[in-house]
Design a protein around this motif. Structure first.
Motif, short mmCIF file in Angstrom:
data_model
loop_
_atom_site.label_atom_id
_atom_site.label_comp_id
_atom_site.label_asym_id
_atom_site.label_seq_id
_atom_site.Cartn_x
_atom_site.Cartn_y
_atom_site.Cartn_z
N ASN A 42 45.63 41.73 35.18
CA ASN A 42 46.52 42.90 35.13
C ASN A 42 45.96 44.04 35.98
O ASN A 42 46.27 45.20 35.74
CB ASN A 42 46.72 43.35 33.69
CG ASN A 42 45.46 43.92 33.07
OD1 ASN A 42 44.35 43.71 33.58
ND2 ASN A 42 45.60 44.64 31.97
N ALA A 43 45.11 43.71 36.96
CA ALA A 43 44.45 44.73 37.77
C ALA A 43 45.47 45.59 38.52
O ALA A 43 45.30 46.81 38.63
CB ALA A 43 43.48 44.08 38.75
N LEU A 44 46.52 44.98 39.05
CA LEU A 44 47.53 45.76 39.78
C LEU A 44 48.26 46.71 38.84
O LEU A 44 48.52 47.88 39.19
CB LEU A 44 48.53 44.82 40.45
CG LEU A 44 47.99 43.93 41.57
CD1 LEU A 44 49.09 43.04 42.10
CD2 LEU A 44 47.42 44.79 42.70
N TYR A 45 48.61 46.22 37.66
CA TYR A 45 49.30 47.05 36.67
C TYR A 45 48.43 48.24 36.27
O TYR A 45 48.89 49.39 36.24
CB TYR A 45 49.65 46.20 35.45
CG TYR A 45 50.18 46.99 34.28
CD1 TYR A 45 51.49 47.46 34.27
CD2 TYR A 45 49.37 47.26 33.18
CE1 TYR A 45 51.98 48.18 33.20
CE2 TYR A 45 49.85 47.98 32.10
CZ TYR A 45 51.15 48.44 32.11
OH TYR A 45 51.62 49.16 31.04
N MET A 46 47.16 47.98 35.98
CA MET A 46 46.26 49.05 35.57
C MET A 46 46.01 50.04 36.70
O MET A 46 45.91 51.24 36.49
CB MET A 46 44.92 48.46 35.08
CG MET A 46 45.06 47.58 33.84
SD MET A 46 45.81 48.46 32.44
CE MET A 46 44.58 49.75 32.18
N SER B 84 53.62 39.96 38.96
CA SER B 84 52.70 40.97 39.49
C SER B 84 51.95 41.72 38.40
O SER B 84 50.80 42.09 38.57
CB SER B 84 53.46 41.98 40.36
OG SER B 84 53.93 41.36 41.54
N GLU B 85 52.61 41.91 37.26
CA GLU B 85 51.98 42.67 36.18
C GLU B 85 50.84 41.91 35.53
O GLU B 85 49.81 42.50 35.18
CB GLU B 85 53.03 43.05 35.12
CG GLU B 85 52.46 43.80 33.93
CD GLU B 85 53.50 44.14 32.89
OE1 GLU B 85 53.14 44.34 31.72
OE2 GLU B 85 54.70 44.23 33.26
N TYR C 191 48.07 50.89 39.12
CA TYR C 191 49.22 51.79 39.27
C TYR C 191 49.31 52.78 38.12
O TYR C 191 49.60 53.97 38.32
CB TYR C 191 50.52 51.00 39.37
CG TYR C 191 51.70 51.92 39.57
CD1 TYR C 191 51.98 52.46 40.82
CD2 TYR C 191 52.50 52.30 38.49
CE1 TYR C 191 53.03 53.34 41.01
CE2 TYR C 191 53.55 53.18 38.67
CZ TYR C 191 53.81 53.70 39.93
OH TYR C 191 54.85 54.58 40.11
N GLU C 192 49.06 52.32 36.88
CA GLU C 192 49.16 53.22 35.74
C GLU C 192 48.16 54.37 35.84
O GLU C 192 48.49 55.52 35.53
CB GLU C 192 48.94 52.43 34.44
CG GLU C 192 50.06 51.49 34.08
CD GLU C 192 51.38 52.22 33.88
OE1 GLU C 192 51.41 53.18 33.09
OE2 GLU C 192 52.38 51.83 34.51
N GLN C 193 46.95 54.08 36.30
CA GLN C 193 45.95 55.14 36.45
C GLN C 193 46.33 56.08 37.59
O GLN C 193 46.17 57.31 37.48
CB GLN C 193 44.58 54.52 36.69
CG GLN C 193 44.04 53.75 35.49
CD GLN C 193 42.76 53.00 35.81
OE1 GLN C 193 41.99 53.41 36.67
NE2 GLN C 193 42.53 51.88 35.14
N ALA C 194 46.82 55.50 38.68
CA ALA C 194 47.23 56.34 39.81
C ALA C 194 48.43 57.19 39.42
O ALA C 194 48.53 58.37 39.82
CB ALA C 194 47.57 55.46 41.01
#
Length: 484
Positions: A384-388, A337-338, A390-393
């Motif tokens: 890495n769109a999902l990882y980014m 997922s990352e 979540y990190e921003q959120a």
């Protein structure tokens, strides 16, 4: 005359400062009395000289000229060599894998220095022994004498034990030399580490090990007094098997010679004998140490770089060294997922299926299932769109924890909540032809945030196009509503 009583293995010894022997009150052993100023107490028995030392111990170098390897530190003109030869060593830590010469280097320093040299083991010593040695070092300092304390396996000392060295290193009562196979950044207190120079010792090269083995065969301390017949290429075979570890190389040679065939006065070491002595290579690996993280990092980055060959290699390095396959499988699931995410939703399914296979079967059968997952993830499109997202959120959630949920999307299970307009104006998307509404779901302060930004790799190309259409439709509806 100063007398120090010490209990050891249930017996009492009398140790005197002038080194003269005294009668032991208990037992039938004879012990060598030694000077208390840092010299090791040795137990003498009638059979001591009859016990053969291992080859690695007999061949331990006594000088820098005999030392093999670490040319980047001990080559002619290198800093560490100059410090040792001029007897100007400062507090330092030798960090490297087993069998590369850390302890041997300390012994050479002991032979070269004019200081009192104290050999200390972190395995058998505690805080009481540390304080006793530190007090003796302080006494030496008052008389103008330097004390070098060598601590083997310093990473085994806990924080309190390491802290006991700190004030004495700070004021120069001792010069501390530590040896460790673990990363000092993790295992040595930062205050102590900042006062020591770290020298990184590398695994010995193949040619270094071959040189060492040939010397062992010719040196009188090794097998020089015997006639050993062994094909030259077999030395290279042992060197490859040793994997940079001199101790392993010498132990393997010793076992091969002791099991060689006797032909008159010659010992013949054949390839078959050597193969029996090298039944399985012991891979360097610490499940809780730096090498653990190095290898899992190598696996991740190889998959991220779409290199299935490297990924399978690092996977094999971990599994064959005894790593828990479920640990690897969990990290592979995270990677799915990352680093891939919605670019290929099948990646997560492959990873989870591999975890289940590992759970059902275990090693060695599950190695092929992990290989399947690792190769699939290596070749999958990357995002890495999902990882980014979540990190921003996560950053916004941490900085703006007080942001309330908009009333329109709050639940209203009670009459009071309905009176407070919870859920007022809520639009049910399924009731619309487009299955969409322009309803605001983010707090006002975060209204313009866009967390998920698909890269357009693999299936994300389709998702990106769909997301753009949704946002464009919502903008038009919102603009139309404002115009009315």
């Amino acid at each position: 005359m100063e007398r120090v009583w010490q209990a050891c293995k249930g017996l009492m010894f009398l140790i005197v400062s002038d080194g003269s022997p005294h009668k032991i009150r208990q037992g039938e052993w004879r012990f060598c009395a030694c000077i208390w100023e840092g010299k090791k107490l040795e137990q003498m028995t009638l059979f001591e000289n009859q016990t053969p030392q291992p080859l690695a111990s007999r061949l331990r170098p006594q000088s820098l000229d005999e030392y093999v390897g670490q040319e980047h530190l001990l080559g002619r003109g290198k800093v560490l060599r100059r410090l040792i030869e001029s007897d100007q060593v400062s507090s330092m830590i030798f960090w490297g894998p087993p069998g590369v010469g850390k302890t041997t280097l300390a012994r050479i320093i002991a032979n070269c220095t004019k200081s009192v040299f104290i050999d200390f083991s972190a395995v058998t010593s505690g805080i009481k022994e540390i304080r006793a040695v530190m007090q003796q070092a302080e006494n030496n300092r008052r008389y103008g004498e330097r004390t070098i304390v060598f601590v083997d396996e310093i990473h085994r000392f806990n924080k309190a034990q390491q802290d006991a060295f700190l004030p004495f290193v700070e004021k120069g009562s001792i010069i501390l030399i530590g040896a460790t196979t673990e990363n000092p950044s993790f295992e040595v207190n930062s205050a102590l580490l900042s006062r020591c120079k770290v020298f990184v010792l590398q695994a010995l090269k193949r040619e270094d090990l071959v040189c060492l083995l040939q010397r062992a065969a010719a040196d009188p301390r090794g097998f020089g007094s015997l006639r050993v017949s062994m094909a030259p290429q077999l030395y290279a075979v042992i060197a490859d098997f040793a994997n940079g570890d001199a101790r392993t190389a010498l132990s393997t040679l010793e076992m091969a010679v002791l099991n060689g065939e006797t032909n008159g006065d010659t010992i013949v070491v054949k390839e078959e004998t050597l193969e029996q002595c090298m039944s399985k290579k012991s891979l360097l690996y610490d499940k809780k140490g730096e090498e653990h993280y190095n290898l899992i990092s190598a696996l991740h980055k190889s998959m991220r770089n779409s290199d299935p060959d490297a990924a399978v290699y690092w996977l094999a390095r971990m599994l064959e060294a005894g790593e828990d396959p479920l640990y690897v499988a969990r990290r592979v699931i995270r990677f799915a997922s990352e680093d891939i995410g919605l670019a290929d939703p099948q990646a997560l399914q492959q990873a989870v299926a591999a975890y289940q296979a590992c759970h059902f079967l275990g090693m060695p059968e599950c190695s092929v299932h992990l290989s399947q997952a690792v190769v699939y993830l290596s070749l999958a499109p990357k995002s890495n769109a999902l990882y980014m997202a979540y990190e921003q959120a996560k950053a916004d959630a941490a900085q703006q924890l007080s942001e309330p949920v908009p009333l329109v999307i709050r639940n209203a299970p009670t009459k009071l909540m309905k009176e407070l307009e919870y859920g007022k104006g809520y639009e049910y998307a399924h009731d619309t032809a487009e299955k969409l509404t322009a309803m605001q779901c983010l707090p006002d302060a975060l209204l313009d945030r866009s967390y998920y930004q698909p890269h357009g790799q693999g299936m994300e190309a389709e998702l990106k196009e769909r997301l753009e259409r949704i946002k464009e439709w919502k903008r038009k509806i919102s603009k139309s509503a404002k115009g009315n």
